[in-house]
Motif scaffolding. Structure first.
Motif, PDB file in Angstrom:
ATOM      1  N   GLN A 101      -3.404   0.764  -3.467  1.00 32.62           N
ATOM      2  CA  GLN A 101      -3.413  -0.618  -2.912  1.00 32.62           C
ATOM      3  C   GLN A 101      -3.231  -1.873  -3.804  1.00 32.62           C
ATOM      4  O   GLN A 101      -3.675  -1.621  -4.869  1.00 32.62           O
ATOM      5  CB  GLN A 101      -5.198  -0.608  -2.500  1.00 32.62           C
TER       6      GLN A 101
ATOM      7  N   TYR B 296       3.175  -1.390   4.121  1.00 31.79           N
ATOM      8  CA  TYR B 296       3.021  -0.122   3.236  1.00 31.79           C
ATOM      9  C   TYR B 296       4.424   0.475   3.004  1.00 31.79           C
ATOM     10  O   TYR B 296       5.420  -0.036   3.438  1.00 31.79           O
ATOM     11  CB  TYR B 296       2.221   0.826   4.072  1.00 31.79           C
TER      12      TYR B 296
ATOM     13  N   PHE C 181       0.956  -1.025   0.002  1.00 32.26           N
ATOM     14  CA  PHE C 181      -0.129  -0.080  -0.025  1.00 32.26           C
ATOM     15  C   PHE C 181       0.942   1.084  -0.116  1.00 32.26           C
ATOM     16  O   PHE C 181       1.845   1.495   0.841  1.00 32.26           O
ATOM     17  CB  PHE C 181      -0.952   0.161   1.351  1.00 32.26           C
TER      18      PHE C 181
ATOM     19  N   PHE D 221      -1.550   1.718  10.479  1.00 30.40           N
ATOM     20  CA  PHE D 221      -1.118   0.602   9.580  1.00 30.40           C
ATOM     21  C   PHE D 221      -0.325  -0.236  10.427  1.00 30.40           C
ATOM     22  O   PHE D 221      -0.495  -1.552  10.476  1.00 30.40           O
ATOM     23  CB  PHE D 221      -0.472   0.823   8.298  1.00 30.40           C
TER      24      PHE D 221
ATOM     25  N   HIS E 169      -7.838  -1.498   3.816  1.00 31.04           N
ATOM     26  CA  HIS E 169      -6.804  -0.887   4.192  1.00 31.04           C
ATOM     27  C   HIS E 169      -7.270   0.843   3.475  1.00 31.04           C
ATOM     28  O   HIS E 169      -6.913   1.874   4.104  1.00 31.04           O
ATOM     29  CB  HIS E 169      -5.592  -1.158   2.736  1.00 31.04           C
TER      30      HIS E 169
ATOM     31  N   TRP F 144      -0.091  -4.145   8.915  1.00 32.21           N
ATOM     32  CA  TRP F 144      -0.238  -3.809   7.349  1.00 32.21           C
ATOM     33  C   TRP F 144       0.927  -3.268   6.718  1.00 32.21           C
ATOM     34  O   TRP F 144       1.414  -2.420   7.545  1.00 32.21           O
ATOM     35  CB  TRP F 144      -1.556  -3.177   6.996  1.00 32.21           C
TER      36      TRP F 144
END
Length: 855
Positions: free
Chosen positions: A334, A304, A264, A297, A359, A302
């Motif tokens: 994304q 990124y 991301f 995040f 997200h 997550w």
């Protein structure tokens, strides 16, 4: 167990995995929330978010229902696409903010124009005006974006928790879920037919491999509006700019998807930056917004990245363009790949639609939270963007641009129309003037220059001076040779407009221009006794000839120069009365009602200077019967450029023929066939993919060859020319010489090689665009019509390696070769890229109308 129940159980298990079980509930999208009784997405559409993709028409239904029942919503229709689908923006805020909407917009307007801001008003506006955030995506086939925006919209409409109420009190949120309806509807309709009852994660599955023209982000004409923000040729972009100018967003979130193997992306962006922008301010805000985003995040584990991708000074894309209207332009990318509900990555992990949507939702809510916290600072920096623009662009020497009247009034009209559509202030002088030092687009050194009355002036002492300079400067500064799209895009080059810039605004009487000049079509002189004559100065003159010839009018091209009935012509179209029936008079009147050309009715065939109207030097213009190849094998954008050229821009009849059907088509119905760029593509100095001859098959190639030999005119462009070359389909002796290493859109010079009807209307030397260029040279049986000039004089503007200059300088831009009774007209480069280079449209008309004259 019954097989149907077993299957249903399997479907339910996989669906639960994809949706995260109960995780499809709204309070799991935005944890800690509570909600009112505003209808949910499931209430309105009959399915939960991410169970399936939402079509445009379902989103339309959803928006209307929410606007009907919520006092937090106002639905705006701000345009429609080429298929008649409405363009909607949902404005969401507190009922109090919506009640005072006109006041808020008026105050935001004062922030964007310091001339309207009264003494002492700034502090009050900053304190009492909600911030404005626009959330959108032009690339609506990047499917999670639309789903995420709908979930955020519901959150703001129904949320009763403190977090949501803070956003409503402090922000006017503009949600544009389907900014480009056509690709959305194409993709969703196709996906519903291709998907299985049990979604397939296998990347080889049909549902992950859309056919030609589906799954891209192009509009009805297969043109990408996300590359149109310089000329503003398309409806989607024009409507967006009008919206920006009316609603004054301060933060723009542009929601996108990228390859499945990525993660991301959100800003900061890396170099290069456009030096017209206040980049220190932008960097500050990228970091401010990124801080909470990273925390959100990180807390969820997550992955990124930011700071090492998507850097570009190109303002033709929506995200980057918004920054020239004072916004903080934010790109979300994304990981998604080909989309679908679930996709297996190379490492075996599954990427689900729920992941992608979650997200985006989390990121959007984070940016809204930060906007609430930094609302007043955002207002002040927004106002400073315009305040700092009022004395020119900081760090830029030039203070004004001047554009003298052009011989082709239609070309100048289109150019001024583009500037006004952006909101650029334009003035026109009412008297001649001169300046001591003016630099031109085609000159190397500044010099004294005199300008006539009627010259258009763009002063850089205006609120949008940064945008004006970015549109008009000869070439942008690139701190490093990294290009997301093209390296140069100045509007005057695209329109073929002569212009100059200077370091002071000229002191001369001027008047503001609120509308572009509007040349009117007319037949001057009443009913012709001998002939109808009109100059060939530009593409619209040729479009009038195309229409008349297609209607059966007998026409001639007078190569000029000539003076007839007191009017001088360089080149002209002639329609003799004695070679046409009585309908010619009505046809002439009809064509000027739709095409703004001035046709002279003359009663003599005598030319005071030059050849008479009955001279053998005049060449007949035949009735055009044009086909353009499309579908598999053709580049979608190249095809779309011709589609737009004929259908939308000039309103001319033509026939699209699908490549797979080529061998079976009766080609004798057509006298001209166009092969757009396609087959193999060029990227990073490499040729990739299958050549056109693979798609045509041997029988299609032979069918085409026989049609040319019987008298047809074949026009090929770039990849089409590779097919026509000796190393391709073997139609001609043209030599294919490889590709340039790196030419991301340089403007270069070409020169004529002797007289040819194909260069009618052009000087001996002029400029074209070179982008990812294939190299060709006329073969032993062919002829070079236009060649690139010597390396030392080749580059006009843009990035071009020395090695590429040397290679280009030995090759041809336009070639011809006779085959039997027909001929092949070959463009080495695409003169119609995205239908933006109006300056080169005459070359295309010349090839279509005068092809049979080529010897």
């Amino acid at each position: 167990m019954h097989p149907a129940r077993l299957m249903l159980g399997a479907v339910c298990l996989l669906t639960a995995h994809l949706l995260g079980g109960a995780a499809a509930a709204q309070d799991d999208w935005v944890p800690g929330s509570s909600y009112s009784d505003v209808p949910t997405i499931e209430d309105v559409l009959g399915f939960k978010p991410i169970e399936r993709f939402t079509s445009f028409y379902e989103t339309e239904k959803l928006l209307h229902r929410w606007a009907e029942v919520s006092d937090r919503a106002k639905l705006i229709t701000y345009g429609e696409d080429y298929e008649g689908k409405k363009l909607y923006m949902l404005v969401v805020s507190s009922p109090e903010n919506l009640a005072a909407l006109d006041t808020h917009l008026a105050n935001l307007g004062k922030l964007t124009d310091p001339r309207k801001l009264g003494a002492g008003e700034l502090d009050s506006i900053v304190a009492n005006t909600p911030a404005t955030v626009m959330i959108s995506t032009i690339d609506t086939s990047e499917a999670s974006s639309v789903e995420a925006m709908q979930i955020v919209a519901y959150q703001l409409l129904a949320g009763t928790d403190a977090r949501t109420l803070r956003i409503l009190d402090n922000v006017l949120t503009y949600i544009i879920p389907v900014e480009n309806p056509s690709p959305r509807e194409r993709y969703v309709s196709w996906y519903h037919t291709a998907r299985s009852r049990i979604p397939k994660a296998d990347p080889n599955a049909a549902e992950h491999n859309p056919p030609w023209g589906v799954g891209n982000d192009s509009n009805h004409y297969q043109l990408d509006p996300n590359r149109d923000m310089v000329p503003l040729k398309m409806r989607e972009g024009r409507a967006k700019v009008e919206l920006i100018r009316r609603w004054r967003p301060e933060l723009a979130l542009d929601i996108h998807e990228m390859g499945a193997e990525s993660t991301f992306f959100f800003p900061p962006y890396p170099e290069p930056y456009n030096t017209n922008l206040p980049n220190d301010t932008l960097k500050k805000w990228w970091e401010i917004y990124a801080k909470d985003m990273r925390e959100q995040f990180d807390a969820r584990g997550w992955r990124y990245f930011s700071g090492d991708s998507f850097g570009s000074p190109f303002l033709g894309m929506h995200t980057l363009y918004t920054q020239y209207h004072g916004m903080i332009g934010i790109l979300f990318e994304q990981a998604a790949g080909s989309g679908g509900l679930v996709l297996e990555r190379k490492n075996g992990s599954l990427l689900t639609l729920r992941d992608r949507v979650q997200h985006h939702v989390t990121g959007i809510m984070s940016y809204l939270d930060t906007t609430v916290a930094k609302r007043q600072e955002l207002h002040r920096d927004f106002q400073e963007f315009f305040q700092s623009s009022m004395d020119g662009v900081p760090g830029v020497q030039q203070k004004a641009y001047a554009f003298p009247p052009d011989d082709d009034p239609n070309k100048m009209s289109q150019f001024i129309d583009s500037l006004l559509a952006h909101g650029i202030e334009v003035q026109r002088t009412s008297e001649p003037f001169s300046v001591g030092r003016a630099s031109g687009y085609f000159s190397n050194e500044p010099e004294r220059h005199a300008f006539p009355a009627g010259t258009y002036i763009v002063s850089l002492k205006q609120p949008l001076s940064r945008l004006a300079n970015a549109l008009l400067e000869k070439e942008p500064y690139h701190s490093i040779p990294v290009f997301y799209d093209i390296s140069v895009w100045a509007l005057p080059y695209q329109y073929g407009i002569d212009g100059y810039w200077m370091n002071d605004v000229p002191h001369v009487a001027m008047e503001s221009v609120s509308e572009p000049p509007s040349p009117k079509g007319e037949v001057a002189g009443g009913k012709a006794g001998f002939a109808y004559v009109w100059p060939y100065r530009g593409a619209l003159d040729a479009a009038a000839a195309y229409r008349l010839a297609e209607s059966g009018v007998n026409l001639y091209l007078h190569p000029g120069p000539a003076t007839v009935a007191g009017t001088s012509y360089d080149a002209a179209f002639i329609a003799p009365v004695d070679e046409n029936d009585e309908s010619i008079h009505n046809l002439m009147r009809a064509v000027v009602e739709d095409v703004p050309v001035r046709i002279e009715a003359v009663s003599t065939g005598h030319a005071a200077d030059g050849s008479d109207l009955g001279s053998g030097l005049l060449q007949p213009v035949g009735k055009p019967a044009v086909a353009v190849l499309t579908r598999e094998g053709t580049d979608t954008t190249a095809w779309g450029s011709f589609y737009f050229f004929f259908d939308e821009m000039y309103h001319l009849p033509f026939t699209p023929i699908a490549v797979p059907e080529l061998a079976e088509v009766d080609l004798q119905r057509y006298n001209t066939i166009i092969i757009p760029d396609g087959g193999q593509s060029v990227r990073d100095g490499e040729i990739r993919g299958k050549p056109y001859e693979w798609y045509f098959r041997e029988e299609g190639t032979q069918h085409l060859r026989e049609w040319v030999e019987r008298g047809g005119t074949l026009i090929t462009v770039k990849g089409g020319t590779a097919f026509a070359s000796a190393d391709g389909g073997g139609l001609t002796s043209t030599q294919s010489l490889g590709v340039t290493q790196k030419t991301p859109g340089a403007i270069v010079r070409v020169e004529t090689r002797g007289r040819s009807p194909l260069t009618t209307g052009y000087p001996d030397t002029f400029h074209v665009l070179s982008r990812n260029t294939r190299l060709f040279s006329a073969g032993e049986s062919g002829r070079s019509v236009l060649s690139y000039v010597d390396a030392e004089g080749l580059n006009v503007a843009g990035y071009l390696l020395d090695d590429d200059s040397a290679r280009l300088a030995t090759t041809d831009f336009l070639m011809t070769e006779n085959i039997g009774q027909g001929r092949v007209i070959m463009f080495g480069e695409d003169p119609n890229l995205r239908n933006q280079w109006t300056h080169l449209h005459q070359l295309l008309f010349n090839a279509i109308l005068f092809g049979p004259l080529v010897r």
